[in-house]
Design a protein around this motif. Structure first.
Motif, PDB file in Angstrom:
ATOM      1  N   VAL A 242       0.714  -1.260  -0.100  1.00 47.44           N
ATOM      2  CA  VAL A 242      -0.032   0.034  -0.082  1.00 47.44           C
ATOM      3  C   VAL A 242       0.951   1.153   0.020  1.00 47.44           C
ATOM      4  CG1 VAL A 242      -1.532   1.448   1.243  1.00 47.44           C
ATOM      5  CG2 VAL A 242      -1.981  -1.190   1.062  1.00 47.44           C
ATOM      6  N   GLN A 243       1.907   1.243   0.893  1.00 49.59           N
ATOM      7  CA  GLN A 243       2.814   2.419   0.960  1.00 49.59           C
ATOM      8  C   GLN A 243       3.558   2.569  -0.543  1.00 49.59           C
ATOM      9  OE1 GLN A 243       6.038   3.160   4.394  1.00 49.59           O
ATOM     10  NE2 GLN A 243       6.964   1.763   2.787  1.00 49.59           N
ATOM     11  N   GLU A 244       3.884   1.432  -1.204  1.00 50.67           N
ATOM     12  CA  GLU A 244       4.631   1.722  -2.446  1.00 50.67           C
ATOM     13  C   GLU A 244       3.704   2.257  -3.469  1.00 50.67           C
ATOM     14  OE1 GLU A 244       7.184  -0.991  -5.577  1.00 50.67           O
ATOM     15  OE2 GLU A 244       7.394  -1.635  -3.385  1.00 50.67           O
ATOM     16  N   ALA A 245       2.623   1.945  -3.491  1.00 52.66           N
ATOM     17  CA  ALA A 245       1.432   2.174  -4.578  1.00 52.66           C
ATOM     18  C   ALA A 245       1.104   3.540  -4.231  1.00 52.66           C
ATOM     19  CB  ALA A 245       0.264   1.294  -4.473  1.00 52.66           C
ATOM     20  N   LEU A 246       1.107   4.163  -3.047  1.00 52.35           N
ATOM     21  CA  LEU A 246       0.814   5.495  -2.800  1.00 52.35           C
ATOM     22  C   LEU A 246       2.169   6.403  -3.046  1.00 52.35           C
ATOM     23  CD1 LEU A 246      -1.202   4.903   0.560  1.00 52.35           C
ATOM     24  CD2 LEU A 246      -2.006   5.716  -1.525  1.00 52.35           C
ATOM     25  N   GLY A 247       2.915   5.895  -2.974  1.00 50.98           N
ATOM     26  CA  GLY A 247       4.301   6.539  -3.252  1.00 50.98           C
ATOM     27  C   GLY A 247       4.471   7.485  -1.793  1.00 50.98           C
ATOM     28  N   VAL A 248       4.556   6.852  -0.567  1.00 53.14           N
ATOM     29  CA  VAL A 248       4.921   7.527   0.629  1.00 53.14           C
ATOM     30  C   VAL A 248       5.652   6.850   1.315  1.00 53.14           C
ATOM     31  CG1 VAL A 248       2.314   8.823   0.908  1.00 53.14           C
ATOM     32  CG2 VAL A 248       2.752   6.492   1.798  1.00 53.14           C
ATOM     33  N   ASP A 249       6.357   7.226   2.420  1.00 54.81           N
ATOM     34  CA  ASP A 249       7.434   6.687   3.062  1.00 54.81           C
ATOM     35  C   ASP A 249       7.321   6.734   4.661  1.00 54.81           C
ATOM     36  OD1 ASP A 249       9.877   5.258   3.168  1.00 54.81           O
ATOM     37  OD2 ASP A 249      11.154   7.128   3.115  1.00 54.81           O
ATOM     38  N   MET A 250       6.099   5.996   4.856  1.00 60.84           N
ATOM     39  CA  MET A 250       5.929   5.977   6.295  1.00 60.84           C
ATOM     40  C   MET A 250       6.109   4.772   7.266  1.00 60.84           C
ATOM     41  SD  MET A 250       1.753   5.646   5.745  1.00 60.84           S
ATOM     42  CE  MET A 250       1.163   3.945   4.948  1.00 60.84           C
ATOM     43  N   PHE A 251       6.534   3.440   6.473  1.00 64.05           N
ATOM     44  CA  PHE A 251       7.131   2.208   7.289  1.00 64.05           C
ATOM     45  C   PHE A 251       8.346   1.851   6.773  1.00 64.05           C
ATOM     46  CE2 PHE A 251       5.913  -2.466   8.250  1.00 64.05           C
ATOM     47  CZ  PHE A 251       6.316  -2.344   9.422  1.00 64.05           C
ATOM     48  N   THR A 252       9.163   2.182   7.323  1.00 60.02           N
ATOM     49  CA  THR A 252      10.782   1.844   6.908  1.00 60.02           C
ATOM     50  C   THR A 252      11.636   1.141   8.409  1.00 60.02           C
ATOM     51  OG1 THR A 252      11.651   4.005   7.724  1.00 60.02           O
ATOM     52  CG2 THR A 252      10.812   3.961   5.305  1.00 60.02           C
ATOM     53  N   GLU A 253      12.727   0.360   7.588  1.00 61.34           N
ATOM     54  CA  GLU A 253      13.199  -0.195   8.718  1.00 61.34           C
ATOM     55  C   GLU A 253      14.150   0.566   9.699  1.00 61.34           C
ATOM     56  OE1 GLU A 253      16.300  -3.989   8.991  1.00 61.34           O
ATOM     57  OE2 GLU A 253      15.711  -3.462   6.846  1.00 61.34           O
ATOM     58  N   GLU A 254      14.435   1.872   9.076  1.00 65.63           N
ATOM     59  CA  GLU A 254      15.150   2.710   9.865  1.00 65.63           C
ATOM     60  C   GLU A 254      14.092   3.257  10.959  1.00 65.63           C
ATOM     61  OE1 GLU A 254      16.980   1.993   6.409  1.00 65.63           O
ATOM     62  OE2 GLU A 254      15.227   2.971   6.434  1.00 65.63           O
ATOM     63  N   LYS A 255      12.811   3.723  10.559  1.00 67.93           N
ATOM     64  CA  LYS A 255      12.158   4.131  11.776  1.00 67.93           C
ATOM     65  C   LYS A 255      11.575   3.063  12.686  1.00 67.93           C
ATOM     66  CE  LYS A 255      10.076   7.798   8.592  1.00 67.93           C
ATOM     67  NZ  LYS A 255       8.633   7.968   7.930  1.00 67.93           N
ATOM     68  N   PHE A 256      11.368   1.776  12.206  1.00 71.41           N
ATOM     69  CA  PHE A 256      10.981   0.740  12.983  1.00 71.41           C
ATOM     70  C   PHE A 256      11.739  -0.509  12.872  1.00 71.41           C
ATOM     71  CE2 PHE A 256       7.465   3.428  11.399  1.00 71.41           C
ATOM     72  CZ  PHE A 256       6.945   3.829  12.713  1.00 71.41           C
ATOM     73  N   PRO A 257      13.172  -0.618  13.463  1.00 71.58           N
ATOM     74  CA  PRO A 257      13.739  -1.782  13.469  1.00 71.58           C
ATOM     75  C   PRO A 257      13.165  -2.918  14.099  1.00 71.58           C
ATOM     76  CG  PRO A 257      14.707  -0.161  14.951  1.00 71.58           C
ATOM     77  CD  PRO A 257      13.559   0.577  14.141  1.00 71.58           C
ATOM     78  N   ILE A 258      12.460  -2.935  15.224  1.00 72.76           N
ATOM     79  CA  ILE A 258      11.850  -3.918  15.917  1.00 72.76           C
ATOM     80  C   ILE A 258      10.814  -4.518  15.001  1.00 72.76           C
ATOM     81  CG2 ILE A 258      10.706  -4.513  18.168  1.00 72.76           C
ATOM     82  CD1 ILE A 258      12.230  -2.358  19.431  1.00 72.76           C
ATOM     83  N   LEU A 259       9.887  -3.732  14.315  1.00 72.71           N
ATOM     84  CA  LEU A 259       9.021  -4.592  13.721  1.00 72.71           C
ATOM     85  C   LEU A 259       9.496  -5.216  12.341  1.00 72.71           C
ATOM     86  CD1 LEU A 259       5.992  -1.489  13.899  1.00 72.71           C
ATOM     87  CD2 LEU A 259       5.975  -3.985  14.694  1.00 72.71           C
ATOM     88  N   PHE A 260      10.593  -4.536  11.909  1.00 65.84           N
ATOM     89  CA  PHE A 260      11.071  -5.166  10.670  1.00 65.84           C
ATOM     90  C   PHE A 260      12.005  -6.378  10.839  1.00 65.84           C
ATOM     91  CE2 PHE A 260       9.845  -1.452   8.385  1.00 65.84           C
ATOM     92  CZ  PHE A 260       9.591  -1.974   7.017  1.00 65.84           C
ATOM     93  N   ASP A 261      12.567  -6.478  12.280  1.00 64.00           N
ATOM     94  CA  ASP A 261      13.096  -7.549  12.716  1.00 64.00           C
ATOM     95  C   ASP A 261      12.186  -8.689  12.901  1.00 64.00           C
ATOM     96  OD1 ASP A 261      15.377  -9.040  13.824  1.00 64.00           O
ATOM     97  OD2 ASP A 261      14.418  -8.943  15.869  1.00 64.00           O
ATOM     98  N   TRP A 262      10.966  -8.400  13.627  1.00 62.21           N
ATOM     99  CA  TRP A 262       9.891  -9.510  13.524  1.00 62.21           C
ATOM    100  C   TRP A 262       9.557  -9.891  12.216  1.00 62.21           C
ATOM    101  CZ3 TRP A 262       4.904  -8.226  11.981  1.00 62.21           C
ATOM    102  CH2 TRP A 262       3.996  -9.115  11.999  1.00 62.21           C
TER     103      TRP A 262
END
Length: 222
Positions: A166-186
């Protein structure tokens, strides 16, 4: 008599996918019925006359609607490989965060999808705060449910591929590994589970689907 289990779903629906994931984790054989949401089948309308939505689980001709309700029904009916925590407090907390994902995070995601400019920026700020709150819940844990995938991981599976698409299709940058390392590790741990990958949404097909829906909405609002 063997259980007859049918699931009325839609390939791009995170709500439908979470039910499939629970059924597969429990090893429950089921028949999958793909729905065209622009032309809903008479069976779907028969089994879910109140909301007229997917997913609907039909167990021995008894229909159950709403994905969180279905997950609990599956867990209570087939006791093997329990997905909800056994401890009452932990179970209550899992339900709390599941509702947070559905009633806060996914609602705000829709705001981001259907707004622009200042309104969209505010929605992105809101979603960033919500993702931080969810990440805090995961702090110090391997999975939301502890040492293995469970109910809240199944609900949060929306973050594994759907949310990023959804983020990619919208062209927005709201969920990234830099911002949310714990969620991306999960996410990294979750995608190592074969059953989770069996339920992943095909990326390019999903991107095309989101973009075509957004275009249709824009055209309709002109």
């Amino acid at each position: 008599m063997a259980d007859e289990v049918k699931l009325f779903g839609m390939w791009a629906s995170p709500y439908s996918i979470r039910v499939e994931l629970a059924l597969k984790l429990k090893g429950i054989p089921y028949e999958y019925m793909e729905e065209d949401l622009s032309n809903k089948s008479s069976l779907l309308l028969k089994y879910n006359p109140v909301h007229k939505k997917i997913p609907v689980l039909v167990h021995n001709e008894k229909p159950i609607a709403e994905s969180l309700v279905i997950l609990e029904y599956i867990d209570e009916t087939w006791r093997n490989n329990p997905v909800l925590p056994q401890d009452p407090y932990d179970r209550a907390m899992a339900r709390f965060w599941a509702k947070f994902i559905d009633e806060k995070l996914l609602v705000t995601t829709r705001k981001v999808s259907f707004t622009a400019g200042k309104e969209q920026e505010q929605a992105i700020e809101e979603i960033t705060e919500q993702l931080k709150q969810l990440e805090n819940e995961l702090q110090g844990k391997e999975f939301f449910s502890g040492h293995s995938i469970g109910y809240l991981d199944i609900v949060a599976n929306v973050l594994v591929s759907w949310f990023g698409n959804v983020q990619e299709a919208l062209g927005v940058d709201m969920f990234t590994e830099e911002k949310f390392p714990i969620l991306f590790d999960w996410i990294g741990k979750v995608v190592k589970i074969d059953i989770v990958n069996e339920c992943r949404i095909p990326k390019e097909k999903h991107l095309d689907y989101i973009r075509s829906r957004l275009e249709a909405l824009k055209s309709a609002s002109k």
